[in-house]
Structure formats: C-alpha cells, structure tokens
Design a protein around this motif. Structure first.
Motif, short mmCIF file in Angstrom:
data_model
loop_
_atom_site.label_atom_id
_atom_site.label_comp_id
_atom_site.label_asym_id
_atom_site.label_seq_id
_atom_site.Cartn_x
_atom_site.Cartn_y
_atom_site.Cartn_z
N ASN A 1 0.83 -1.21 0.00
CA ASN A 1 0.00 0.00 0.00
C ASN A 1 0.86 1.26 0.00
O ASN A 1 0.58 2.23 0.70
N ARG B 1 -0.53 -14.80 0.94
CA ARG B 1 -1.98 -15.07 0.85
C ARG B 1 -2.57 -15.23 2.24
O ARG B 1 -1.96 -15.81 3.13
N ASN B 2 -3.81 -14.73 2.40
CA ASN B 2 -4.48 -14.94 3.69
C ASN B 2 -4.92 -16.40 3.80
O ASN B 2 -4.78 -17.18 2.86
N THR C 1 -7.99 -15.69 -0.45
CA THR C 1 -8.78 -14.71 -1.20
C THR C 1 -8.18 -13.31 -1.21
O THR C 1 -8.66 -12.43 -1.90
N GLY C 2 -7.14 -13.10 -0.44
CA GLY C 2 -6.51 -11.79 -0.35
C GLY C 2 -5.11 -11.93 0.21
O GLY C 2 -4.57 -13.04 0.29
N LEU C 3 -4.56 -10.81 0.61
CA LEU C 3 -3.19 -10.79 1.10
C LEU C 3 -3.14 -10.32 2.55
O LEU C 3 -4.03 -9.60 3.00
#
Length: 124
Positions: free
Chosen positions: A43, A86-87, A91-93
């Motif tokens: 980010n 990956r989580n 599905t995400g990080l």
C-alpha cells in the motif's frame, strides 16, 4: 536412473564454521540468520519481510525423470511468490510486516512458503 522426487532445503546461513555459509554471509550480510528476505512495498509503504525458516522440502516428480548415460536432464523449480502472503482463505493478502518474527501472520506465511514450490522437467 529414474528419479521420482526432488529434495532441497530452505536454509538460514549460520556463522558456525561452515565455509559455504560464511562465504555467503560475507557477500550478503543482510542474510545473517535469515533464509528468505523479501523487500517491497505494501500500500505504498516500504517493507522488509524476513524469516528464519529452516525446512527440508520434497517434491514428487510426476512422471519420474529418467536420466540416461549419454545426457543431462534439467529440472525447473518454480517458486510462486504470490503464494507467500496469501491470507488463510486464499482470497486476499496479509500485510507482510505482520509475518515477521513474532507477528500475527508469521506461521501462516511460513506455511505458505512451504507450498509455494513446484517442479517439472525442462524438455528444452
């Protein structure tokens, strides 16, 4: 011969008298007691992820690789870096800093690293 498995080790170099480790550390001091180091941005903010993971890995070669007397065979080891952060649901990080030693996601990312490897025979 016929080979059905590839074995390798994810290894943190130690300053314990091993000449190979000592030479590597002399050239790369940032890897002291670190087996994997990732630098990047999350980010827009820079991060450094490091792990002390020491693990032996075994990958099945399907089909087995046959090496004849007259030639060499190449095996390619792929590392899916996208898998590292990956989580749990895939599905995400997760934030990379949260996976450093003592972080909430340290175990998750270490397990992700273990499954991020794949191998195959290179026919070229």
């Amino acid at each position: 011969g016929s080979y059905g498995e590839l074995e390798f080790e994810i290894h943190k170099p130690e300053d314990d008298g091993n000449a190979v480790d000592q030479a590597f550390l002399a050239a790369h001091p940032e890897f002291a007691r670190v087996s994997i180091r990732v630098e990047g941005t999350w980010n827009g903010n820079p991060f450094v992820y490091q792990t002390e993971l020491n693990v032996e890995q075994e990958l099945d070669l399907v089909p087995p690789i046959v090496v004849g007397d007259a030639g060499a065979t190449q095996v390619v080891l792929l590392v899916n870096l996208a898998q590292f952060f990956r989580n749990g649901a895939g599905t995400g990080l997760v934030e990379p800093d949260s996976a450093n030693k003592g972080g909430a996601n340290e175990s998750l990312v270490n397990e992700n690293i273990k499954i991020a490897f794949e191998s195959f025979e290179n026919d070229s």
